[in-house]
Write an enzyme that holds these catalytic residues in place. Structure first.
Site, mmCIF file in Angstrom:
data_model
loop_
_atom_site.group_PDB
_atom_site.id
_atom_site.type_symbol
_atom_site.label_atom_id
_atom_site.label_comp_id
_atom_site.label_asym_id
_atom_site.label_seq_id
_atom_site.Cartn_x
_atom_site.Cartn_y
_atom_site.Cartn_z
ATOM 1 N N LYS A 202 0.389 -1.111 0.176
ATOM 2 C CA LYS A 202 0.190 0.041 -0.130
ATOM 3 C C LYS A 202 1.155 1.095 -0.162
ATOM 4 C CE LYS A 202 -4.965 1.189 1.788
ATOM 5 N NZ LYS A 202 -5.290 0.850 0.754
HETATM 6 C C1 PLP Z 1 -6.606 -0.816 0.702
HETATM 7 C C2 PLP Z 1 -6.436 -1.170 -1.010
HETATM 8 C C3 PLP Z 1 -7.555 -1.789 -1.062
HETATM 9 C C4 PLP Z 1 -8.758 -2.226 -0.020
HETATM 10 O O1 PLP Z 1 -8.313 -2.640 1.655
HETATM 11 P P1 PLP Z 1 -8.923 -3.199 2.412
HETATM 12 O O2 PLP Z 1 -7.826 -3.128 3.540
HETATM 13 O O3 PLP Z 1 -10.840 -4.134 2.326
HETATM 14 O O4 PLP Z 1 -8.971 -1.206 3.068
HETATM 15 C C5 PLP Z 1 -7.874 -2.768 -2.507
HETATM 16 N N1 PLP Z 1 -7.090 -2.109 -3.029
HETATM 17 C C6 PLP Z 1 -5.992 -1.495 -3.389
HETATM 18 C C7 PLP Z 1 -5.060 -1.022 -4.521
HETATM 19 C C8 PLP Z 1 -5.693 -0.477 -2.181
HETATM 20 O O5 PLP Z 1 -5.114 0.747 -2.015
#
Ligand code: PLP
Length: 362
Positions: A202
């Protein structure tokens, strides 16, 4: 290295007055209304994690040569604090965010913040800014992030980092309303992540790289972009910031496998809830051509995107340069609604919590 830190609290000398806060919380939107405080923790190669503070939210002085501004060594998380019926506050699976933050850190060659400190930092902020959690369908969106803060233009992992947690009072994510189906644009030109790349981390850079594709989606009057895999341009990966699920007429479901996609906590929770309900779910590659064929034949009943910000969002229309197709009747489907309710009821404390997902802050 120590995995405990003493947080020094410096409460805001002039917090937002209650009437002004109430006006802001009446219609917060997403990501525009911020609470009064932030948590900061510093890291240096010499001192490790140190200087943990809860302090008034304020601009952060930075040197123009701070590494993050040049080479984008930055990671973040996103989770929500909910107000409970008894006036308390809870978080949903925050330990998973702590773990994922460590995994993202590893991929970006950053130091790993101990899980315990990550959780304490969030608890500190939710505690001091408890009045910023909206009532009703709203929540306090928590944004932990960390960036390279060394003053140096050489390309290498930074020796200094700043970890910060801020909070934003939020309402519904999509302007159109919580259960309205969204339209998606299937990007042919741009990809989000390649094997060996940073797709599973992330990091802010992934979002920077997705913006042009999102702009293309908006240009084609779509709400969101869907990315295909980088190697074959064939397999559906995910949306710009949400994972995706497909629901079939035999009752089964499919979601793309982990690898280059972001391992969503909502995705993982939906998989568990579906299995609890006895729904057969596959983590399996699914091609765009198959998506279109199954939508046209009626084999595909529903599709939805999922993530913390918008929880479960039905996908109604899929648009690509060579045409578009509609899923089901173009509206939210029964399975999407059922799974969303099951998840939100646990998050809101309205249903039992068999997997111990809820973390009570106070
Ligand atoms: C944060 C994110 C998600 C969703 O993750 P959650 O933990 O469910 O909030 C999905 N795809 C991307 C690219 C993300 O950055």
């Amino acid at each position: 290295m120590s995995d405990t830190l003493k947080f020094v609290r410096h409460p805001h000398p002039t917090p937002t007055p209650a009437d002004k806060r109430a006006a802001l919380l009446a219609n917060p939107g997403f990501g525009r209304v911020f609470s009064d405080h932030m948590v900061t923790i510093r890291y240096s190669d010499a001192k490790g994690w140190h200087d943990a503070r809860v302090e008034p939210r304020a601009p952060i002085p930075m040197d123009p040569a701070a590494a993050v501004l040049h080479y984008a060594q930055e990671i973040f998380e996103g989770l929500k604090a909910y107000k409970t019926a008894d006036g308390g506050a809870t978080l949903f699976r925050p330990i998973e965010n702590a773990r994922r933050f460590q995994q993202s850190a590893e991929r970006l060659a950053m130091p790993k913040l101990p899980e315990k400190i990550f959780l304490e930092a969030i608890d500190e902020l939710v505690n001091i800014d408890r009045d910023w959690i909206p009532d009703g369908d709203g929540s306090l969106y928590i944004r932990p992030f960390m960036f390279a803060n060394e003053t140096f233009l050489g390309v290498k992992p930074s020796s200094d980092y700043l970890f910060i947690v801020i909070a934003s009072s939020v309402g519904a994510y999509f302007k159109s309303g919580a259960d309205a189906a969204v339209s998606v644009w299937v990007s042919q030109e741009y990809t989000r992540a390649a094997p060996g790349g940073t797709g599973a981390a992330k990091c802010g850079g992934n979002y920077a790289a997705s913006l042009l594709a999102q702009a293309e989606a908006t240009h084609h009057k779509c709400d969101q972009v869907v990315f295909l895999d980088a190697a074959e341009r064939k397999w559906i990966e995910e949306l710009g910031g949400m994972n995706v699920f497909f629901v079939f007429n035999d009752g089964s479901m499919t979601t793309p496998p982990l690898g280059t996609i972001l391992p969503g906590i909502t995705r993982s929770s939906v998989l568990t809830l579906a299995r609890d309900k006895g729904i057969p779910v596959r983590e399996e590659k699914y091609s765009f051509d198959q998506w279109r064929a199954d939508a046209k034949s009626g084999k595909l009943r529903e599709a939805f995107a999922c993530g913390t910000a918008a929880v479960l969002t039905p996908i109604g229309t899929v648009r690509a340069p060579d045409g578009e197709f509609v899923i089901g009747n173009g509206q939210s489907g029964a399975r999407t609604g059922e799974l969303k309710k099951a998840l939100v009821d646990i998050q809101r404390g309205r249903a039992s919590d068999p997997h111990k997902w809820i973390h009570k802050v106070f």
